[in-house]
Design a protein around this motif. Sequence first.
Motif, mmCIF file in Angstrom:
data_model
loop_
_atom_site.group_PDB
_atom_site.id
_atom_site.type_symbol
_atom_site.label_atom_id
_atom_site.label_comp_id
_atom_site.label_asym_id
_atom_site.label_seq_id
_atom_site.Cartn_x
_atom_site.Cartn_y
_atom_site.Cartn_z
ATOM 1 N N LYS A 83 8.912 2.481 4.924
ATOM 2 C CA LYS A 83 10.166 3.187 4.644
ATOM 3 C C LYS A 83 11.157 2.312 3.888
ATOM 4 O O LYS A 83 12.112 2.821 3.286
ATOM 5 N N ARG A 84 10.935 0.999 3.907
ATOM 6 C CA ARG A 84 11.825 0.083 3.196
ATOM 7 C C ARG A 84 11.532 0.041 1.695
ATOM 8 O O ARG A 84 12.319 -0.506 0.932
ATOM 9 N N ALA A 85 10.403 0.579 1.293
ATOM 10 C CA ALA A 85 10.000 0.517 -0.116
ATOM 11 C C ALA A 85 10.695 1.605 -0.921
ATOM 12 O O ALA A 85 10.764 2.762 -0.500
ATOM 13 N N ALA A 86 11.188 1.221 -2.101
ATOM 14 C CA ALA A 86 11.845 2.195 -2.980
ATOM 15 C C ALA A 86 10.845 2.840 -3.926
ATOM 16 O O ALA A 86 11.135 3.879 -4.525
ATOM 17 N N GLN A 87 9.666 2.244 -4.070
ATOM 18 C CA GLN A 87 8.672 2.713 -5.039
ATOM 19 C C GLN A 87 7.694 3.694 -4.384
ATOM 20 O O GLN A 87 7.566 3.766 -3.165
ATOM 21 N N PRO A 88 6.981 4.451 -5.232
ATOM 22 C CA PRO A 88 5.860 5.243 -4.715
ATOM 23 C C PRO A 88 4.816 4.312 -4.089
ATOM 24 O O PRO A 88 4.636 3.173 -4.530
ATOM 25 N N ILE A 89 4.128 4.810 -3.081
ATOM 26 C CA ILE A 89 3.140 4.003 -2.358
ATOM 27 C C ILE A 89 1.806 4.733 -2.375
ATOM 28 O O ILE A 89 1.712 5.908 -2.011
ATOM 29 N N ILE A 90 0.758 4.017 -2.796
ATOM 30 C CA ILE A 90 -0.595 4.561 -2.863
ATOM 31 C C ILE A 90 -1.490 3.800 -1.891
ATOM 32 O O ILE A 90 -1.429 2.571 -1.821
ATOM 33 N N GLY A 91 -2.311 4.503 -1.167
ATOM 34 C CA GLY A 91 -3.294 3.861 -0.313
ATOM 35 C C GLY A 91 -4.613 3.723 -1.058
ATOM 36 O O GLY A 91 -5.120 4.698 -1.611
ATOM 37 N N MET A 92 -5.166 2.496 -1.106
ATOM 38 C CA MET A 92 -6.481 2.270 -1.695
ATOM 39 C C MET A 92 -7.459 2.095 -0.544
ATOM 40 O O MET A 92 -7.487 1.062 0.120
ATOM 41 N N VAL A 93 -8.253 3.126 -0.287
ATOM 42 C CA VAL A 93 -9.022 3.216 0.956
ATOM 43 C C VAL A 93 -10.468 2.799 0.737
ATOM 44 O O VAL A 93 -11.226 3.473 0.031
ATOM 45 N N HIS A 94 -10.844 1.685 1.369
ATOM 46 C CA HIS A 94 -12.217 1.185 1.331
ATOM 47 C C HIS A 94 -12.915 1.347 2.679
ATOM 48 O O HIS A 94 -14.113 1.081 2.792
ATOM 49 N N GLN A 95 -12.185 1.736 3.707
ATOM 50 C CA GLN A 95 -12.760 1.947 5.028
ATOM 51 C C GLN A 95 -11.940 3.012 5.741
ATOM 52 O O GLN A 95 -10.755 3.175 5.490
ATOM 53 N N GLY A 96 -12.599 3.758 6.619
ATOM 54 C CA GLY A 96 -11.917 4.832 7.314
ATOM 55 C C GLY A 96 -10.911 4.311 8.331
ATOM 56 O O GLY A 96 -10.856 3.108 8.612
ATOM 57 N N PRO A 97 -10.085 5.199 8.893
ATOM 58 C CA PRO A 97 -9.121 4.784 9.916
ATOM 59 C C PRO A 97 -9.808 4.049 11.057
ATOM 60 O O PRO A 97 -10.843 4.486 11.560
ATOM 61 N N GLY A 98 -9.245 2.912 11.452
ATOM 62 C CA GLY A 98 -9.841 2.118 12.521
ATOM 63 C C GLY A 98 -10.628 0.933 12.038
ATOM 64 O O GLY A 98 -10.960 0.039 12.815
ATOM 65 N N GLY A 99 -10.973 0.906 10.736
ATOM 66 C CA GLY A 99 -11.699 -0.229 10.191
ATOM 67 C C GLY A 99 -13.169 -0.233 10.551
ATOM 68 O O GLY A 99 -13.716 0.768 11.017
ATOM 69 N N ILE A 100 -13.799 -1.375 10.364
ATOM 70 C CA ILE A 100 -15.240 -1.531 10.568
ATOM 71 C C ILE A 100 -15.516 -2.723 11.475
ATOM 72 O O ILE A 100 -14.970 -3.810 11.263
ATOM 73 N N GLY A 101 -16.347 -2.494 12.492
ATOM 74 C CA GLY A 101 -16.863 -3.597 13.301
ATOM 75 C C GLY A 101 -15.931 -4.131 14.361
ATOM 76 O O GLY A 101 -16.144 -5.239 14.857
ATOM 77 N N HIS A 102 -14.900 -3.367 14.756
ATOM 78 C CA HIS A 102 -13.975 -3.833 15.777
ATOM 79 C C HIS A 102 -14.369 -3.283 17.142
ATOM 80 O O HIS A 102 -15.144 -2.333 17.252
ATOM 81 N N GLY A 103 -13.776 -3.846 18.189
ATOM 82 C CA GLY A 103 -13.990 -3.343 19.546
ATOM 83 C C GLY A 103 -13.318 -1.995 19.751
ATOM 84 O O GLY A 103 -12.530 -1.525 18.919
ATOM 85 N N VAL A 104 -13.607 -1.379 20.886
ATOM 86 C CA VAL A 104 -13.132 -0.015 21.154
ATOM 87 C C VAL A 104 -11.611 0.068 21.166
ATOM 88 O O VAL A 104 -11.017 0.945 20.518
ATOM 89 N N LEU A 105 -10.952 -0.840 21.871
ATOM 90 C CA LEU A 105 -9.495 -0.758 22.002
ATOM 91 C C LEU A 105 -8.812 -0.966 20.655
ATOM 92 O O LEU A 105 -7.893 -0.215 20.298
#
Length: 345
Positions: A83-105
Amino acid sequence: MAELDVALATLGDPETQTGGYLYHRRLRDAARRHGAEVRFLSFPHRPFPLPALYGRSVIARAAGADVIVIDSIVAAFAGPWLKRAAQPIIGMVHQGPGGIGHGVLRTLLQTWLDRRAYSRMNALFLASESLVLEMKGVHHRVLVIPPGCDVATEADPEIMDLRRGRDVALLCVGNWLPHKGIDELLDAFASLPETAATLHLVGDQNVDPRYRAAVWDRVREIGKRVEIHGLVPKERVAAFYRDADVFVMPSRRETYGTVYGEAMAAGLPVVGWRAGNLPWLAEHGREGLIVEPGDIEALAQALLSLSRDKALRASMGRAASRRAAGLPTWEETADRFFGELQKLL
């Protein structure tokens, strides 16, 4: 001066040798040809979720940029500060929500943080078709911009005898991480006849010390049929593709699988698990052999079939080359990426 100033937020060293970082470096290198400049802003590597403490300073350093691109690897850390950014913000997505290879929590918490961050962005650029389902309902504006399949302009001119007197040379290009399946590949390879193949492993061995030790133990058991090359320059990687007979990487979670596309562009049949993005890139029985995840016997049989059948290798190699001809080059990827940014602005 560049017409488009892009601030790209990532994690740690932008020169890290993985697919997502490579994607961003290719865009940076092509930026000038597209009237743009890409500058990296890095969150420091810290235990999760401590990098979020640096979000305010990272976003502040983007001042003056026309647009901020947030790598999915830091979406959870950047989200509270967007919210502090004045510019447009784009997400460059290489992995789904939650990432890869992490524990359950961590996966549960990061999934919530990632989705919350993406909801605050103007659009999401996805690196593969396989991510479309994972990102369903996350954002209304989603574009797929896959990586290029050309590994280098020119390959190292030295021709290598990778077969080492055996029937074929198998090539795996990937860092030694558990989800890459290198241990499973070695289990399958170990059952092949001594004369069937030589296996070449190219990639960083040092990203996961415990996994590295397990892989090395297995390599020592198999012996000289497996050759370890570590990290090599991209021109040398291109030479490995040129001089090998079959590409194999049984990865369980490959968001895109740049190395599959590179191998296909070099005319290699591909072998791997029916997982991640590979089924989007290659069809079983046409461009390669794709087997069910975890089926070591089927993986071994796929490798044995290709080692014994020269005509099958040639047919699948030609099909892989034709399929790769429809994949983008890095220049085409950059053209799409910067073109879409200009549209959004």
